[in-house]
Scaffold this motif. Structure first.
Motif, PDB file in Angstrom:
ATOM      1  N   PRO A   1      20.090  18.587  24.158  1.00  0.00           N
ATOM      2  CA  PRO A   1      18.907  17.507  24.156  1.00  0.00           C
ATOM      3  C   PRO A   1      17.855  17.667  25.270  1.00  0.00           C
ATOM      4  O   PRO A   1      16.749  17.127  24.974  1.00  0.00           O
ATOM      5  CB  PRO A   1      19.583  16.268  23.714  1.00  0.00           C
ATOM      6  CG  PRO A   1      21.058  16.461  23.479  1.00  0.00           C
ATOM      7  CD  PRO A   1      21.168  18.101  24.122  1.00  0.00           C
TER       8      PRO A   1
ATOM      9  N   LYS B   1      15.358  19.536  23.893  1.00  0.00           N
ATOM     10  CA  LYS B   1      14.974  19.295  22.432  1.00  0.00           C
ATOM     11  C   LYS B   1      15.572  20.564  21.633  1.00  0.00           C
ATOM     12  O   LYS B   1      14.941  20.619  20.543  1.00  0.00           O
ATOM     13  CB  LYS B   1      13.686  19.163  22.375  1.00  0.00           C
ATOM     14  CG  LYS B   1      13.050  17.834  22.988  1.00  0.00           C
ATOM     15  CD  LYS B   1      11.638  17.797  22.541  1.00  0.00           C
ATOM     16  CE  LYS B   1      11.007  16.496  23.283  1.00  0.00           C
ATOM     17  NZ  LYS B   1       9.617  16.179  22.786  1.00  0.00           N
TER      18      LYS B   1
ATOM     19  N   ASP C   1      18.626  19.932  20.165  1.00  0.00           N
ATOM     20  CA  ASP C   1      19.496  19.187  19.369  1.00  0.00           C
ATOM     21  C   ASP C   1      18.995  19.055  17.796  1.00  0.00           C
ATOM     22  O   ASP C   1      17.984  18.747  17.767  1.00  0.00           O
ATOM     23  CB  ASP C   1      19.811  17.756  19.904  1.00  0.00           C
ATOM     24  CG  ASP C   1      18.934  17.090  20.436  1.00  0.00           C
ATOM     25  OD1 ASP C   1      17.652  17.480  20.883  1.00  0.00           O
ATOM     26  OD2 ASP C   1      18.523  15.715  19.796  1.00  0.00           O
TER      27      ASP C   1
ATOM     28  N   VAL D   1      21.494  10.836  20.953  1.00  0.00           N
ATOM     29  CA  VAL D   1      22.448  11.594  20.275  1.00  0.00           C
ATOM     30  C   VAL D   1      24.013  10.767  20.555  1.00  0.00           C
ATOM     31  O   VAL D   1      24.600  10.742  19.634  1.00  0.00           O
ATOM     32  CB  VAL D   1      22.616  13.047  20.891  1.00  0.00           C
ATOM     33  CG1 VAL D   1      21.361  14.052  20.815  1.00  0.00           C
ATOM     34  CG2 VAL D   1      22.974  13.160  22.438  1.00  0.00           C
TER      35      VAL D   1
END
Length: 313
Positions: free
Chosen positions: A193, A196, A198, A225
């Protein structure tokens, strides 16, 4: 005429000497003072046998780190039921052979893995003060900063090939399974994440009802998340990335987390609640550092042996 006030030379020299001693300690001792954290987590269904999970994270391998390699190799003596690698294995484009040598004995055990930004991209020097500025401004990684230009690309494909060949399960925005002698385990994983990558929508839906136990795995513990995993009903989430704050204040703790999780949960076992469900969360402080900031203070490098036990009936 304005009076001038100056610190005595002895005071100035003392402050400088103290700072130098702290730097020598942080880089020369603590950054190589590897520890094993032991944690017990009551998350398994009642009646299920205990599971021993070794989590390794944020190795940031650099060529020539013989002490770190030997310590990682010795972790195989713990005989875990399975291994979870939560990413950021490299801090040197030439260090893949040494990384795989360090993890070789652990790759004899079942395992799963996700990657972090420093698996994909080589490190760059950053003023440590920028982490404090980004914390105040609410900017972390690509979640608030401009995309990195001219990044060095790490040879992550060689790591993936070796992990896959050893039977470790790649959890990059996907689900996976480990069938152990004592349990059938399901995993849901995300790519990092922090940059970015995820894609929770690909794995949404909650734990696999056909497995004995399911857990979530991600490199960076961003709140979006953690919220998604917890709301979907996962009992246990594993993450890394934070380095435990890396430079901490004794008796106070971390100043920064390098993501949007609060400093109180920067390492170790805590909980996370979202959507009416509370999950256990374990964040590893990791066992390495960026090669350009090879220091730790009040935050020794670590791996974690988690013993998963049955919930009370």
């Amino acid at each position: 005429m304005r009076a001038r006030y100056r610190l005595p030379l002895t005071v100035t020299a003392g402050v400088a000497a103290t700072a130098a001693a702290g730097l020598v300690y942080a880089a020369g001792f603590e950054a190589r003072s590897f520890r094993l954290r032991r944690v017990t987590v009551p998350v398994l269904p009642p009646g299920m046998d205990d599971l021993r999970v070794l989590q390794v994270s944020d190795i940031h391998m650099v060529c020539g780190q013989r002490k770190k390699r030997a310590w990682l190799q010795r972790l195989a003596g713990l005989r875990p039921d399975f291994v979870v690698n939560t990413g950021d294995n490299l801090s040197d484009t030439e260090a893949v052979p040494e990384l795989l040598d360090a993890l070789g004995p652990l790759m004899d055990f079942p395992g799963v893995y996700v990657f972090g930004s420093n698996d994909y991209y080589g490190p760059r020097f950053r003023n440590p003060g920028r982490y404090l500025v980004e914390k105040v401004q609410g900017r972390h990684g690509l979640n608030g900063n401009a995309p990195v230009v001219g990044a060095v690309h790490n040879p992550w494909e060689g790591i993936k090939d070796a992990f896959d060949a050893a039977g470790w399960v790649d959890l990059t925005n996907t689900r996976g399974r480990l069938k152990l002698p004592q349990a059938d385990l399901a995993f849901t994983g995300l790519d990092d994440p922090h940059i970015k990558r995820d894609r929770y929508e690909r794995v949404a839906g909650g734990p696999d009802a056909s497995a004995d136990f399911s857990l979530g795995v991600v490199h960076a513990p961003y709140l979006r998340v953690l919220d998604a995993f917890a709301a979907d009903g996962y009992e246990l989430l594993l993450a890394g990335h934070t380095h435990g704050g890396q430079l901490c204040v004794p008796f106070y703790g971390a100043l920064v987390t390098n993501c949007d999780i609060d400093p109180g949960r920067v390492k170790g076992l805590s909980t996370h609640t979202a959507g009416g469900h509370t999950s256990y969360l374990h964040v590893s402080a990791g066992c390495g550092t960026n090669r350009y900031t090879p220091v730790r203070f009040a935050c020794p490098p670590e791996a974690t042996l988690l013993t998963l036990t049955a919930r009370p009936a």
